[in-house]
Design a protein around this motif. Structure first.
Motif, PDB file in Angstrom:
ATOM      1  N   ASN A 160      71.076  53.941  41.896  1.00 44.71           N
ATOM      2  CA  ASN A 160      72.476  53.611  41.614  1.00 44.71           C
ATOM      3  C   ASN A 160      73.252  53.370  42.907  1.00 44.71           C
ATOM      4  N   TYR A 164      75.159  49.823  43.276  1.00 41.43           N
ATOM      5  CA  TYR A 164      76.611  49.712  43.188  1.00 41.43           C
ATOM      6  C   TYR A 164      77.263  49.690  44.569  1.00 41.43           C
ATOM      7  N   ASP A 192      77.144  56.967  48.976  1.00 42.44           N
ATOM      8  CA  ASP A 192      77.145  55.519  49.229  1.00 42.44           C
ATOM      9  C   ASP A 192      78.532  55.059  49.645  1.00 42.44           C
ATOM     10  N   ILE A 197      84.115  54.965  41.595  1.00 42.28           N
ATOM     11  CA  ILE A 197      84.292  55.161  40.152  1.00 42.28           C
ATOM     12  C   ILE A 197      85.675  55.752  39.920  1.00 42.28           C
ATOM     13  N   ILE A 205      80.568  58.645  32.672  1.00 41.62           N
ATOM     14  CA  ILE A 205      79.356  57.973  33.180  1.00 41.62           C
ATOM     15  C   ILE A 205      78.059  58.716  32.869  1.00 41.62           C
ATOM     16  N   TYR A 210      76.768  54.600  28.605  1.00 39.23           N
ATOM     17  CA  TYR A 210      78.100  54.291  29.124  1.00 39.23           C
ATOM     18  C   TYR A 210      77.977  53.594  30.472  1.00 39.23           C
ATOM     19  N   ARG A 211      78.635  52.456  30.612  1.00 38.99           N
ATOM     20  CA  ARG A 211      78.708  51.758  31.896  1.00 38.99           C
ATOM     21  C   ARG A 211      80.138  51.357  32.134  1.00 38.99           C
ATOM     22  N   VAL A 212      80.556  51.391  33.407  1.00 39.76           N
ATOM     23  CA  VAL A 212      81.913  50.978  33.750  1.00 39.76           C
ATOM     24  C   VAL A 212      82.021  49.464  33.525  1.00 39.76           C
ATOM     25  N   SER A 217      76.121  46.043  35.374  1.00 41.10           N
ATOM     26  CA  SER A 217      74.991  46.949  35.195  1.00 41.10           C
ATOM     27  C   SER A 217      73.755  46.175  34.733  1.00 41.10           C
ATOM     28  N   GLY A 222      70.331  47.552  35.076  1.00 44.11           N
ATOM     29  CA  GLY A 222      70.754  48.880  34.599  1.00 44.11           C
ATOM     30  C   GLY A 222      70.634  49.002  33.090  1.00 44.11           C
ATOM     31  N   THR A 223      70.465  50.225  32.625  1.00 42.58           N
ATOM     32  CA  THR A 223      70.322  50.461  31.194  1.00 42.58           C
ATOM     33  C   THR A 223      71.433  51.360  30.658  1.00 42.58           C
ATOM     34  N   GLY A 224      72.163  52.022  31.548  1.00 40.78           N
ATOM     35  CA  GLY A 224      73.181  52.972  31.105  1.00 40.78           C
ATOM     36  C   GLY A 224      72.591  54.317  30.726  1.00 40.78           C
ATOM     37  N   GLY A 226      70.435  56.071  33.047  1.00 44.13           N
ATOM     38  CA  GLY A 226      70.034  56.791  34.266  1.00 44.13           C
ATOM     39  C   GLY A 226      70.745  58.118  34.457  1.00 44.13           C
ATOM     40  N   LEU A 227      72.069  58.097  34.408  1.00 44.91           N
ATOM     41  CA  LEU A 227      72.810  59.338  34.684  1.00 44.91           C
ATOM     42  C   LEU A 227      72.664  60.361  33.558  1.00 44.91           C
TER      43      LEU A 227
HETATM   44  P1  ADP Z   1      73.096  52.062  34.802  1.00 44.28           P
HETATM   45  O1  ADP Z   1      71.709  51.803  34.319  1.00 44.28           O
HETATM   46  O2  ADP Z   1      74.137  51.148  34.204  1.00 44.28           O
HETATM   47  O3  ADP Z   1      73.180  52.163  36.288  1.00 44.28           O
HETATM   48  P2  ADP Z   1      73.683  54.927  34.775  1.00 44.28           P
HETATM   49  O4  ADP Z   1      73.668  55.894  33.648  1.00 44.28           O
HETATM   50  O5  ADP Z   1      72.769  55.189  35.916  1.00 44.28           O
HETATM   51  O6  ADP Z   1      73.455  53.495  34.152  1.00 44.28           O
HETATM   52  O7  ADP Z   1      75.173  54.850  35.334  1.00 44.28           O
HETATM   53  C1  ADP Z   1      76.245  54.680  34.426  1.00 44.28           C
HETATM   54  C2  ADP Z   1      77.375  53.887  35.065  1.00 44.28           C
HETATM   55  O8  ADP Z   1      77.996  54.669  36.106  1.00 44.28           O
HETATM   56  C3  ADP Z   1      76.935  52.595  35.759  1.00 44.28           C
HETATM   57  O9  ADP Z   1      76.854  51.525  34.853  1.00 44.28           O
HETATM   58  C4  ADP Z   1      78.032  52.404  36.798  1.00 44.28           C
HETATM   59  O10 ADP Z   1      79.141  51.775  36.197  1.00 44.28           O
HETATM   60  C5  ADP Z   1      78.433  53.825  37.173  1.00 44.28           C
HETATM   61  N1  ADP Z   1      77.768  54.289  38.432  1.00 44.28           N
HETATM   62  C6  ADP Z   1      76.647  55.045  38.536  1.00 44.28           C
HETATM   63  N2  ADP Z   1      76.349  55.312  39.817  1.00 44.28           N
HETATM   64  C7  ADP Z   1      77.321  54.721  40.562  1.00 44.28           C
HETATM   65  C8  ADP Z   1      77.600  54.632  41.973  1.00 44.28           C
HETATM   66  N3  ADP Z   1      76.797  55.227  42.886  1.00 44.28           N
HETATM   67  N4  ADP Z   1      78.701  53.934  42.355  1.00 44.28           N
HETATM   68  C9  ADP Z   1      79.526  53.343  41.448  1.00 44.28           C
HETATM   69  N5  ADP Z   1      79.318  53.385  40.118  1.00 44.28           N
HETATM   70  C10 ADP Z   1      78.234  54.064  39.667  1.00 44.28           C
END
Ligand code: ADP
Length: 274
Positions: A160, A164, A192, A197, A205, A210-212, A217, A222-224, A226-227
């Motif tokens: 991530n 990002y 980073d 965010i 997140i 959920y994605r911003v 993404s 991205g899959t939304g 990861g976190l």
């Molecule tokens: P994704 O597969 O979309 O990266 P995650 O679950 O890893 O899904 O993250 C969810 C959302 O959080 C991302 O879509 C992004 O909008 C935001 N995000 C995650 N990590 C960062 C980061 N290091 N800097 C900015 N935004 C981030």
């Protein structure tokens, strides 16, 4: 409705029990709603690349006498297929971390190895954007946990950070030991200089899907999920993940996990009798 009917039936048993039952029912309904949302989200996320693949394959057939167009469509098919593969892999990872108790297979996991693996996984993406990755403080630290799950969690955070961030920025990974009466912990912070965010999004997140910015993404694969995986891994290890971020300046995600020494000592103090 249902909850009231139950409370009426058990009312003579005491108000405390009634309250517990009503709470249980509300919780059961909430879990059911979350499950339904999840299935709906998965279906939607799968439909998008599958639909694109189907349209693109038709386009390829129609353009069979135009090699340039065929090549263009085939390239886009490859992108959609990769997206689909990523999504399926993350769904498998998520279901694994939800089903396997990491402490059943816990062992001391060296932090320098985890960090090297995470950096390796992102080397290509970071290279194309000329992002510098640097790690510090990782020597002589070990976490008590499930190697594969810990690798997946840290890998997602570093991935991530790279995804990002704009080109020619820096991603730093810093580890340290935290001494506490309840047992020592290891803290790994991934910092980073990326897009950051907002406070509003920070709360969400860690939710599945959920994605911003869904378009951004998807563009980075991205899959939304990861976190959501990171949060689950941290919690099931008895740790946590926190985020600090400033929009336009960057983010720091911090994993706190039990140190191997302390956890192993506790396991030895209470040997399993079998
Ligand atoms: P994704 O597969 O979309 O990266 P995650 O679950 O890893 O899904 O993250 C969810 C959302 O959080 C991302 O879509 C992004 O909008 C935001 N995000 C995650 N990590 C960062 C980061 N290091 N800097 C900015 N935004 C981030």
């Amino acid at each position: 409705g249902e909850a009231l009917a139950v409370s009426a039936r058990v009312a003579p048993l005491g108000s405390r029990l009634v309250l517990l039952l009503v709470e249980d029912l509300t919780e059961a309904r909430r879990i059911e709603a979350v499950r339904r949302d999840f299935v709906a989200n998965v279906s939607h996320e799968l439909k998008t690349p599958v639909g694109a693949l189907s349209l693109l394959s038709e386009a390829v057939m129609d353009a069979s006498d135009d090699p340039e167009a065929v090549e263009r469509f085939a390239g886009r098919m490859q992108i959609e297929a990769t997206r689909l593969t990523n999504l399926v892999q993350e769904l498998i990872d998520l279901s694994r971390v939800q089903n396997d108790d990491p402490l059943d297979d816990a062992e001391p996991v060296r932090v320098d190895e985890l960090v090297a693996e995470a950096i390796d996984r992102c080397r290509h993406a970071a290279g194309t954007k000329q992002i510098t990755m640097a790690a510090g403080g990782t020597a002589d630290l070990s976490i008590w946990g499930h190697r594969g799950q810990l690798a997946a969690a840290l890998g997602n955070l570093v991935e991530n950070a790279v995804n990002y961030s704009p080109a020619r920025t820096r991603v730093g990974i810093a580890a340290r030991r935290l001494t506490a009466p309840g047992g020592d912990h290891i803290e790994i912070a991934v910092t980073d200089q990326g897009i950051g965010i907002s406070d509003k999004d920070k709360e969400r997140i860690f939710e599945r899907f959920y994605r911003v910015d869904p378009a951004r993404s998807r563009a980075t694969g991205g899959t939304g999920l990861g976190l959501a995986i990171v949060k689950h891994v941290a919690a099931s290890h008895g740790g946590e993940v926190t985020v600090w971020s400033s929009e336009g300046q960057g983010s720091t995600f911090t994993l706190r996990l039990p140190e191997a020494g302390a956890a192993r000592d506790r396991a030895q103090q209470h040997p399993v009798l079998d």
